[in-house]
Design a protein around this motif. Structure first.
Motif, PDB file in Angstrom:
ATOM      1  N   GLY A   1      46.844  65.459  20.207  1.00  0.00           N
ATOM      2  CA  GLY A   1      47.509  64.363  19.414  1.00  0.00           C
ATOM      3  C   GLY A   1      49.147  64.002  19.956  1.00  0.00           C
ATOM      4  O   GLY A   1      49.696  64.942  20.770  1.00  0.00           O
ATOM      5  N   ILE A   2      49.328  62.774  19.875  1.00  0.00           N
ATOM      6  CA  ILE A   2      50.888  62.284  19.991  1.00  0.00           C
ATOM      7  C   ILE A   2      51.286  61.984  19.047  1.00  0.00           C
ATOM      8  O   ILE A   2      50.832  61.481  17.780  1.00  0.00           O
ATOM      9  N   ASN A   3      52.821  62.483  18.903  1.00  0.00           N
ATOM     10  CA  ASN A   3      53.612  62.374  17.611  1.00  0.00           C
ATOM     11  C   ASN A   3      54.540  61.406  17.703  1.00  0.00           C
ATOM     12  O   ASN A   3      55.374  61.767  18.900  1.00  0.00           O
ATOM     13  N   SER A   4      55.003  60.514  17.088  1.00  0.00           N
ATOM     14  CA  SER A   4      56.342  59.542  17.129  1.00  0.00           C
ATOM     15  C   SER A   4      57.047  59.916  16.124  1.00  0.00           C
ATOM     16  O   SER A   4      57.998  59.052  15.911  1.00  0.00           O
ATOM     17  N   SER A   5      56.828  60.863  15.129  1.00  0.00           N
ATOM     18  CA  SER A   5      57.858  60.989  14.101  1.00  0.00           C
ATOM     19  C   SER A   5      58.859  61.645  14.333  1.00  0.00           C
ATOM     20  O   SER A   5      59.102  62.099  15.325  1.00  0.00           O
ATOM     21  N   GLY A   6      59.876  61.660  13.588  1.00  0.00           N
ATOM     22  CA  GLY A   6      61.184  62.086  13.779  1.00  0.00           C
ATOM     23  C   GLY A   6      62.317  61.138  14.134  1.00  0.00           C
ATOM     24  O   GLY A   6      61.947  59.904  14.280  1.00  0.00           O
ATOM     25  N   ASP A   7      63.589  61.395  14.476  1.00  0.00           N
ATOM     26  CA  ASP A   7      64.515  60.673  15.150  1.00  0.00           C
ATOM     27  C   ASP A   7      63.955  59.884  16.291  1.00  0.00           C
ATOM     28  O   ASP A   7      63.640  60.395  17.180  1.00  0.00           O
ATOM     29  N   VAL A   8      64.522  58.694  16.430  1.00  0.00           N
ATOM     30  CA  VAL A   8      64.196  57.840  17.615  1.00  0.00           C
ATOM     31  C   VAL A   8      65.484  57.807  18.584  1.00  0.00           C
ATOM     32  O   VAL A   8      66.557  58.116  18.142  1.00  0.00           O
TER      33      VAL A   8
ATOM     34  N   ALA B   1      53.308  47.749  27.249  1.00  0.00           N
ATOM     35  CA  ALA B   1      54.631  48.578  26.796  1.00  0.00           C
ATOM     36  C   ALA B   1      55.840  47.552  26.710  1.00  0.00           C
ATOM     37  O   ALA B   1      55.766  46.786  27.442  1.00  0.00           O
ATOM     38  N   PHE B   2      56.773  47.808  26.010  1.00  0.00           N
ATOM     39  CA  PHE B   2      58.057  47.024  25.853  1.00  0.00           C
ATOM     40  C   PHE B   2      59.348  47.689  25.587  1.00  0.00           C
ATOM     41  O   PHE B   2      59.317  48.800  24.911  1.00  0.00           O
ATOM     42  N   LYS B   3      60.142  47.185  25.889  1.00  0.00           N
ATOM     43  CA  LYS B   3      61.756  47.908  25.691  1.00  0.00           C
ATOM     44  C   LYS B   3      61.840  47.655  24.125  1.00  0.00           C
ATOM     45  O   LYS B   3      61.178  46.467  23.393  1.00  0.00           O
ATOM     46  N   LEU B   4      62.622  48.722  23.505  1.00  0.00           N
ATOM     47  CA  LEU B   4      62.763  48.587  22.271  1.00  0.00           C
ATOM     48  C   LEU B   4      63.739  49.615  22.024  1.00  0.00           C
ATOM     49  O   LEU B   4      64.238  50.484  22.364  1.00  0.00           O
ATOM     50  N   SER B   5      64.645  49.048  20.882  1.00  0.00           N
ATOM     51  CA  SER B   5      65.977  49.636  20.500  1.00  0.00           C
ATOM     52  C   SER B   5      65.546  50.628  19.430  1.00  0.00           C
ATOM     53  O   SER B   5      64.649  50.345  18.946  1.00  0.00           O
ATOM     54  N   ALA B   6      66.413  51.459  19.262  1.00  0.00           N
ATOM     55  CA  ALA B   6      66.333  52.604  18.213  1.00  0.00           C
ATOM     56  C   ALA B   6      66.205  51.963  16.842  1.00  0.00           C
ATOM     57  O   ALA B   6      65.441  52.252  16.057  1.00  0.00           O
ATOM     58  N   ASP B   7      67.208  51.002  16.694  1.00  0.00           N
ATOM     59  CA  ASP B   7      67.252  50.459  15.434  1.00  0.00           C
ATOM     60  C   ASP B   7      65.964  49.628  15.255  1.00  0.00           C
ATOM     61  O   ASP B   7      65.426  49.746  13.812  1.00  0.00           O
ATOM     62  N   ARG B   8      65.262  48.782  15.941  1.00  0.00           N
ATOM     63  CA  ARG B   8      64.102  48.004  15.829  1.00  0.00           C
ATOM     64  C   ARG B   8      62.995  49.069  15.761  1.00  0.00           C
ATOM     65  O   ARG B   8      62.098  48.959  14.957  1.00  0.00           O
ATOM     66  N   ALA B   9      62.742  50.188  16.256  1.00  0.00           N
ATOM     67  CA  ALA B   9      61.957  51.109  16.216  1.00  0.00           C
ATOM     68  C   ALA B   9      61.720  51.701  14.745  1.00  0.00           C
ATOM     69  O   ALA B   9      60.549  51.970  14.199  1.00  0.00           O
ATOM     70  N   LYS B  10      62.926  52.035  14.370  1.00  0.00           N
ATOM     71  CA  LYS B  10      63.083  52.832  13.084  1.00  0.00           C
ATOM     72  C   LYS B  10      62.598  51.737  11.793  1.00  0.00           C
ATOM     73  O   LYS B  10      61.722  52.169  11.144  1.00  0.00           O
ATOM     74  N   SER B  11      62.886  50.395  12.139  1.00  0.00           N
ATOM     75  CA  SER B  11      62.722  49.410  11.183  1.00  0.00           C
ATOM     76  C   SER B  11      61.184  49.057  11.194  1.00  0.00           C
ATOM     77  O   SER B  11      60.741  48.662   9.945  1.00  0.00           O
ATOM     78  N   GLU B  12      60.620  49.285  12.181  1.00  0.00           N
ATOM     79  CA  GLU B  12      59.441  48.545  12.403  1.00  0.00           C
ATOM     80  C   GLU B  12      58.349  49.938  11.967  1.00  0.00           C
ATOM     81  O   GLU B  12      57.155  49.759  11.784  1.00  0.00           O
TER      82      GLU B  12
ATOM     83  N   TYR C   1      57.880  52.629  13.718  1.00  0.00           N
ATOM     84  CA  TYR C   1      56.928  53.139  15.087  1.00  0.00           C
ATOM     85  C   TYR C   1      57.464  54.590  15.249  1.00  0.00           C
ATOM     86  O   TYR C   1      56.479  55.480  15.938  1.00  0.00           O
ATOM     87  N   GLY C   2      58.359  55.248  14.642  1.00  0.00           N
ATOM     88  CA  GLY C   2      58.685  56.491  14.644  1.00  0.00           C
ATOM     89  C   GLY C   2      57.626  57.523  13.766  1.00  0.00           C
ATOM     90  O   GLY C   2      57.809  58.648  13.810  1.00  0.00           O
ATOM     91  N   SER C   3      56.779  56.893  13.028  1.00  0.00           N
ATOM     92  CA  SER C   3      55.729  57.471  12.297  1.00  0.00           C
ATOM     93  C   SER C   3      54.318  57.694  12.729  1.00  0.00           C
ATOM     94  O   SER C   3      53.446  57.778  12.012  1.00  0.00           O
ATOM     95  N   THR C   4      54.297  57.162  14.030  1.00  0.00           N
ATOM     96  CA  THR C   4      52.666  57.033  14.540  1.00  0.00           C
ATOM     97  C   THR C   4      52.210  58.478  14.911  1.00  0.00           C
ATOM     98  O   THR C   4      53.000  59.264  15.516  1.00  0.00           O
ATOM     99  N   LYS C   5      51.054  58.696  14.950  1.00  0.00           N
ATOM    100  CA  LYS C   5      50.130  59.728  14.999  1.00  0.00           C
ATOM    101  C   LYS C   5      48.837  59.201  15.731  1.00  0.00           C
ATOM    102  O   LYS C   5      48.203  58.438  14.951  1.00  0.00           O
ATOM    103  N   ILE C   6      48.565  59.701  16.711  1.00  0.00           N
ATOM    104  CA  ILE C   6      47.273  59.283  17.534  1.00  0.00           C
ATOM    105  C   ILE C   6      46.836  60.480  18.053  1.00  0.00           C
ATOM    106  O   ILE C   6      47.296  61.279  18.534  1.00  0.00           O
TER     107      ILE C   6
END
Length: 120
Positions: free
Chosen positions: A113-120, A37-48, A50-55
């Motif tokens: 399921g886990i959903n990371s989609s949508g706004d960060v 686990a790691f600290k993550l800014s909203a801007d970086r999460a969006k650019s990478e 990560y907000g579209s992950t589904k598990i």
């Protein structure tokens, strides 16, 4: 050399730290193991992205998982409304999601399921 490891990063929310962070999941024969686990800014999460992950499936901690970078919780609550991860750092029976604000009684996760989609 090509690695056959399937790994994803999902977003989680810490109620104590009031911030989001990233969690690395690796697919195994038993399901999805979370190991970092790691600290993550909203801007970086969006650019990478990560907000579209589904598990989907079983999730479980690696023995070396360090926990949330803010509160050190080592397990999650998966919101029944939005499907996003929240730190499991409560003793209460009713939980409020840090992402969508939904409230509900805590029950066991069944791999829906886990959903990371949508706004960060």
């Amino acid at each position: 050399m090509y690695s056959e490891i399937e790994a994803k990063v999902a977003l989680a929310h810490c109620r104590e730290g009031k911030k989001g962070y990233g969690v690395r999941f690796e697919k195994t024969s038993l399901g999805w193991k979370y190991d970092w686990a790691f600290k993550l800014s909203a801007d970086r999460a969006k650019s990478e992205g990560y907000g579209s992950t589904k598990i989907v499936g079983t999730i479980y901690p690696d023995g070396e998982y360090p926990g949330c970078p803010y509160c050190k919780a080592k397990s999650f609550i998966v919101c029944g409304s939005c499907g996003k991860l929240n730190c499991n750092n409560t003793e209460e029976k009713v939980f409020t999601c840090g992402w969508c604000g939904a409230k509900g009684e805590l029950i066991d996760y069944e791999g829906d399921g886990i959903n990371s989609s949508g706004d960060v």
